[in-house]
Design a protein around this motif. Structure first.
Motif, PDB file in Angstrom:
ATOM      1  N   THR A  15       0.786  -1.605  -0.218  1.00 57.39           N
ATOM      2  CA  THR A  15      -0.320   0.083  -0.023  1.00 57.39           C
ATOM      3  C   THR A  15       0.989   1.619  -0.534  1.00 57.39           C
ATOM      4  OG1 THR A  15      -2.121  -1.385   1.290  1.00 57.39           O
ATOM      5  CG2 THR A  15      -1.557   1.058   1.258  1.00 57.39           C
ATOM      6  N   VAL A  16       1.764   1.471   0.833  1.00 56.94           N
ATOM      7  CA  VAL A  16       2.782   2.495   1.011  1.00 56.94           C
ATOM      8  C   VAL A  16       3.720   2.721  -0.562  1.00 56.94           C
ATOM      9  CG1 VAL A  16       5.232   3.568   1.628  1.00 56.94           C
ATOM     10  CG2 VAL A  16       3.256   2.298   3.438  1.00 56.94           C
ATOM     11  N   PHE A  17       4.013   1.594  -1.287  1.00 58.01           N
ATOM     12  CA  PHE A  17       4.484   1.731  -2.516  1.00 58.01           C
ATOM     13  C   PHE A  17       3.844   2.276  -3.568  1.00 58.01           C
ATOM     14  CE2 PHE A  17       5.481  -0.437  -6.431  1.00 58.01           C
ATOM     15  CZ  PHE A  17       6.444   0.102  -6.436  1.00 58.01           C
ATOM     16  N   ALA A  18       2.976   1.533  -3.718  1.00 57.21           N
ATOM     17  CA  ALA A  18       1.492   1.757  -4.842  1.00 57.21           C
ATOM     18  C   ALA A  18       1.336   3.421  -3.898  1.00 57.21           C
ATOM     19  CB  ALA A  18       0.101   1.894  -4.286  1.00 57.21           C
ATOM     20  N   GLN A  19       1.156   4.585  -2.427  1.00 58.59           N
ATOM     21  CA  GLN A  19       1.063   5.789  -2.520  1.00 58.59           C
ATOM     22  C   GLN A  19       2.021   6.480  -3.370  1.00 58.59           C
ATOM     23  OE1 GLN A  19      -1.089   7.215  -1.401  1.00 58.59           O
ATOM     24  NE2 GLN A  19      -0.552   8.727  -2.661  1.00 58.59           N
ATOM     25  N   VAL A  20       3.624   5.993  -2.508  1.00 60.05           N
ATOM     26  CA  VAL A  20       4.883   6.436  -2.938  1.00 60.05           C
ATOM     27  C   VAL A  20       4.749   6.725  -4.368  1.00 60.05           C
ATOM     28  CG1 VAL A  20       7.009   6.294  -3.265  1.00 60.05           C
ATOM     29  CG2 VAL A  20       5.726   5.666  -1.069  1.00 60.05           C
ATOM     30  N   VAL A  21       4.788   5.840  -5.237  1.00 58.65           N
ATOM     31  CA  VAL A  21       4.665   6.130  -6.673  1.00 58.65           C
ATOM     32  C   VAL A  21       3.964   6.637  -7.619  1.00 58.65           C
ATOM     33  CG1 VAL A  21       4.567   4.683  -9.023  1.00 58.65           C
ATOM     34  CG2 VAL A  21       5.207   3.422  -7.093  1.00 58.65           C
TER      35      VAL A  21
END
Length: 61
Positions: A15-21
């Motif tokens: 979830t964090v990765f998706a938001q960072v991208v």
């Protein structure tokens, strides 16, 4: 740590990765760091018994 906790951490990392991208872009240093975090949590989850199917499902939760 148990398998469920490890999978919850992996889900959170995805979830964090998706938001960072979304925020910084796919090729950004922030995205690279978040991707490494996903890898680490997946390795921990595997060490606690997570299967390929369990890990594939992390992006659906």
């Amino acid at each position: 740590m148990d398998k469920a906790t490890a999978l919850r951490q992996a889900t959170d990392a995805v979830t964090v990765f998706a938001q960072v991208v979304t925020d910084y872009g796919q090729g950004s240093p922030e995205a690279a760091s978040a991707e490494e975090g996903v890898r680490r949590t997946f390795l921990v989850a595997r060490a606690h018994g997570a299967t390929d199917g369990d890990l594939r499902a992390t992006h659906c939760r």
